[in-house]
Design an enzyme around this catalytic site. Structure first.
Site, short mmCIF file in Angstrom:
data_model
loop_
_atom_site.label_atom_id
_atom_site.label_comp_id
_atom_site.label_asym_id
_atom_site.label_seq_id
_atom_site.Cartn_x
_atom_site.Cartn_y
_atom_site.Cartn_z
N LYS A 38 4.53 8.02 3.34
CA LYS A 38 4.11 6.90 4.19
C LYS A 38 5.25 6.03 4.68
O LYS A 38 5.22 5.50 5.76
CB LYS A 38 3.25 5.98 3.30
CG LYS A 38 1.81 5.93 3.64
CD LYS A 38 1.17 4.90 2.74
CE LYS A 38 -0.29 5.24 2.60
NZ LYS A 38 -0.99 4.37 1.69
N VAL A 81 -0.56 10.88 5.28
CA VAL A 81 -1.42 12.06 5.17
C VAL A 81 -2.87 11.60 5.20
O VAL A 81 -3.25 10.68 4.46
CB VAL A 81 -1.15 12.80 3.84
CG1 VAL A 81 -2.07 14.00 3.69
CG2 VAL A 81 0.31 13.21 3.75
N GLU A 172 1.97 -6.40 -18.47
CA GLU A 172 3.30 -6.57 -17.88
C GLU A 172 3.25 -7.59 -16.74
O GLU A 172 4.14 -8.44 -16.61
CB GLU A 172 3.82 -5.22 -17.35
CG GLU A 172 4.20 -4.25 -18.45
CD GLU A 172 5.06 -3.09 -17.95
OE1 GLU A 172 4.67 -2.49 -16.93
OE2 GLU A 172 6.09 -2.79 -18.55
N ASP A 302 -0.12 11.21 -10.65
CA ASP A 302 -1.41 10.54 -10.84
C ASP A 302 -2.57 11.24 -10.14
O ASP A 302 -3.72 10.88 -10.35
CB ASP A 302 -1.30 9.08 -10.38
CG ASP A 302 -0.54 8.23 -11.39
OD1 ASP A 302 0.10 8.81 -12.29
OD2 ASP A 302 -0.57 7.00 -11.28
P1 FAD Z 1 3.61 7.28 -7.05
O1 FAD Z 1 4.83 6.93 -7.77
O2 FAD Z 1 2.54 6.28 -6.89
O3 FAD Z 1 4.03 7.83 -5.61
C1 FAD Z 1 3.11 8.20 -4.62
C2 FAD Z 1 3.83 8.21 -3.29
O4 FAD Z 1 2.93 8.71 -2.30
C3 FAD Z 1 4.26 6.83 -2.82
O5 FAD Z 1 5.57 6.89 -2.33
C4 FAD Z 1 3.27 6.49 -1.69
O6 FAD Z 1 3.83 5.68 -0.68
C5 FAD Z 1 2.97 7.88 -1.15
N1 FAD Z 1 1.66 7.98 -0.50
C6 FAD Z 1 0.48 7.55 -0.98
N2 FAD Z 1 -0.51 7.85 -0.12
C7 FAD Z 1 0.06 8.49 0.91
C8 FAD Z 1 -0.45 9.06 2.10
N3 FAD Z 1 -1.75 9.07 2.39
N4 FAD Z 1 0.43 9.64 2.96
C9 FAD Z 1 1.75 9.67 2.68
N5 FAD Z 1 2.28 9.15 1.57
C10 FAD Z 1 1.45 8.56 0.69
N6 FAD Z 1 4.51 4.81 -16.18
C11 FAD Z 1 5.43 5.06 -17.15
O7 FAD Z 1 5.66 6.22 -17.50
N7 FAD Z 1 6.11 4.03 -17.76
C12 FAD Z 1 5.94 2.73 -17.40
O8 FAD Z 1 6.59 1.83 -17.96
C13 FAD Z 1 4.99 2.45 -16.37
N8 FAD Z 1 4.82 1.18 -15.95
C14 FAD Z 1 3.98 0.93 -14.90
C15 FAD Z 1 3.89 -0.38 -14.42
C16 FAD Z 1 3.09 -0.67 -13.33
C17 FAD Z 1 3.03 -2.07 -12.81
C18 FAD Z 1 2.35 0.38 -12.70
C19 FAD Z 1 1.48 0.09 -11.51
C20 FAD Z 1 2.43 1.68 -13.19
C21 FAD Z 1 3.24 1.97 -14.28
N9 FAD Z 1 3.37 3.28 -14.77
C22 FAD Z 1 4.28 3.54 -15.77
C23 FAD Z 1 2.61 4.39 -14.16
C24 FAD Z 1 3.45 5.11 -13.10
O9 FAD Z 1 4.01 4.19 -12.22
C25 FAD Z 1 2.64 6.14 -12.33
O10 FAD Z 1 2.03 7.00 -13.24
C26 FAD Z 1 3.58 6.94 -11.39
O11 FAD Z 1 4.03 6.09 -10.36
C27 FAD Z 1 2.91 8.17 -10.81
O12 FAD Z 1 3.83 8.85 -10.02
P2 FAD Z 1 3.37 9.65 -8.74
O13 FAD Z 1 4.57 10.37 -8.23
O14 FAD Z 1 2.15 10.44 -9.05
O15 FAD Z 1 2.88 8.55 -7.69
#
Ligand code: FAD
Length: 409
Positions: A38, A81, A172, A302
């Site tokens: 995005k 997407v 947090e 996730d």
């Molecule tokens: P994300 O990191 O969320 O990345 C998804 C990406 O997809 C983003 O760049 C987004 O912009 C993009 N995207 C979304 N929708 C679209 C679309 N339709 N089209 C194009 N792009 C899109 N986990 C830990 O292990 N340790 C921690 O200490 C921890 N602390 C956390 C604290 C907070 C405040 C939060 C909210 C979460 C925390 N987590 C932690 C959980 C962790 O952040 C998530 O599990 C992790 O970010 C998942 O990674 P991901 O790659 O699946 O998704």
């Protein structure tokens, strides 16, 4: 012959690391790699609570994608997407033409889950992305300014922030907000006693999954910072004015209040199409991280659900899990591209978790060892620095002061 095209959706932890690993594993002539996100930046989701409270600047937790991928090897498309069509092997984008793929990686992250609680979607803020974190920071600042103008200097009314959920993110964020409040009070001439942060949690304890002693430690640490807890209390509904709680004694209204909901997340709605049989946006990944019934689609982070054999339940979605998955996914993709079929099984080795409690305290469990205070903070810094190193280009990160932010928050 034509090179196969690998399309990675999402440049969060899972997506960006899969891209980086593939650029190392595959030769130029073996596959075309396309990354779609995005925004033109990658952000540290695990730091979003700090951006939301305004205790770190946005620039500190965002990194330009072009700085962490090799743009000669990976084509980056900045677009949103909207849909994945597996029958035609195409990804629909908001602005660009449909994008065909031979192999697909679904790594679109999470969005808020509101469990059908009325008003959450319309009236509560949630920490889901850089933009939503920014919106929370701006709203908090605006509430202080309004309060100072209207009733800040006299009267009894309080400026109230309700944080829904006492899981990792809720704790947090509440700590971070409590840390920011004294500065906001000084800036707007408001007595600290007139501002309250109330954390509401349905369960009888906070930080479910942590050892009770650690949860107690965290509770005491936050209470010390002025956070009030309402445990065994559910959010019944949220409206324009505030929130209705359901306690053991019955209903209770808190108004006016600004509500920040951290009570639940689900996978990205894009994967909720019938092709993937996702449950709340999460696809039950096969052992090799492919989506069931789709030999050329991997699902990570996730958007995926990986069952913990010990408990029979899915692992909680974490950055740690997403990072581990990206390594296996990249290797399996390389095997497939080279015509192999012997894919690696994903066996997660979860090391533990550390929650920050503002910038001066933390609590965690790592390799079964309980950590509090300085030790926990050190461990958190190590986890963060390790991740920055995985993103490569430490020099660039140092130059921007991002790494410094970890060492001296
Ligand atoms: P994300 O990191 O969320 O990345 C998804 C990406 O997809 C983003 O760049 C987004 O912009 C993009 N995207 C979304 N929708 C679209 C679309 N339709 N089209 C194009 N792009 C899109 N986990 C830990 O292990 N340790 C921690 O200490 C921890 N602390 C956390 C604290 C907070 C405040 C939060 C909210 C979460 C925390 N987590 C932690 C959980 C962790 O952040 C998530 O599990 C992790 O970010 C998942 O990674 P991901 O790659 O699946 O998704």
């Amino acid at each position: 012959t034509k090179k196969p095209r690998i399309v990675i959706l999402g440049a969060g932890y899972a997506g960006i690391l899969t891209a980086r690993r593939l650029q190392k594993l595959l030769r130029h002539d073996e596959a075309e790699i396309v990354l779609v996100n995005k925004h033109s930046y990658h952000y540290l989701t695990t730091w979003l609570h700090k951006a939301a409270a305004g205790t770190v600047e946005d620039e500190r937790i965002t990194i330009a994608i072009k700085d962490v991928i090799d743009s000669r090897r990976i084509r980056f498309i900045k677009d949103t997407v909207t849909e994945v069509e597996t029958t035609t092997q195409r990804v629909m984008l908001c602005h660009g033409e449909p994008l065909a793929y031979d192999y697909l990686v679904l790594a679109l992250g999470f969005e808020r889950a509101d469990f059908g609680i009325p008003g959450i979607k319309e009236h509560a803020l949630a920490i889901c992305s850089m933009n939503s974190a920014r919106q929370i920071r701006l709203t908090v600042e605006a509430r202080f300014a309004e309060f100072a103008k209207q009733k800040g200097r006299d009267g009894q009314e309080k400026l109230t922030f309700v944080v829904g959920g006492a899981g990792f993110t809720g704790i947090e964020f509440a700590a971070e907000l409590a840390e920011r409040i004294p500065a906001l009070c000084r800036q707007h001439g408001i007595d600290r006693q007139r501002v309250q942060v109330i954390n509401v949690e349905g369960a009888p304890a906070l930080l479910g999954g942590f050892a009770p002693a650690l949860a107690e430690y965290a509770k005491a640490s936050l209470e010390n910072m002025g956070v009030q807890f309402r445990l065994s209390t559910r959010i019944q509904s949220v409206d324009r004015d505030g929130v209705t709680l359901l306690t053991e004694a019955g209903e209770e209204r808190i108004t006016p209040a600004t509500v920040i909901w951290t009570g639940g997340v689900q996978g990205n709605r894009v994967v909720c199409n019938e092709d993937f049989a996702a449950v709340r946006g999460r696809i039950a990944a096969e052992k090799d991280l492919r989506a069931p019934g789709h030999d050329n689609v991997f699902v990570l982070g996730d958007c995926s659900a990986v069952i913990d054999k010990r408990t029979g339940r899915p692992f909680p979605p974490t950055a740690q899990l997403a990072i581990l998955q990206s390594a296996v996914c990249a290797e399996n993709l390389a095997t497939l591209v080279r015509g192999g079929s012997d894919l690696k099984e994903f066996v997660p080795f979860i090391k533990g978790a550390v929650a920050s409690l503002g910038s001066h305290d933390a609590v965690g469990e790592v390799f079964g060892i309980e950590l509090r205070g300085r030790l926990a903070m050190m461990m958190k810094a190590i986890i963060d620095i390790r991740y920055m190193a995985m993103l490569g280009n430490l020099r660039l990160l140092l130059g921007k002061g991002k790494l410094a932010a970890y060492v001296a928050p």
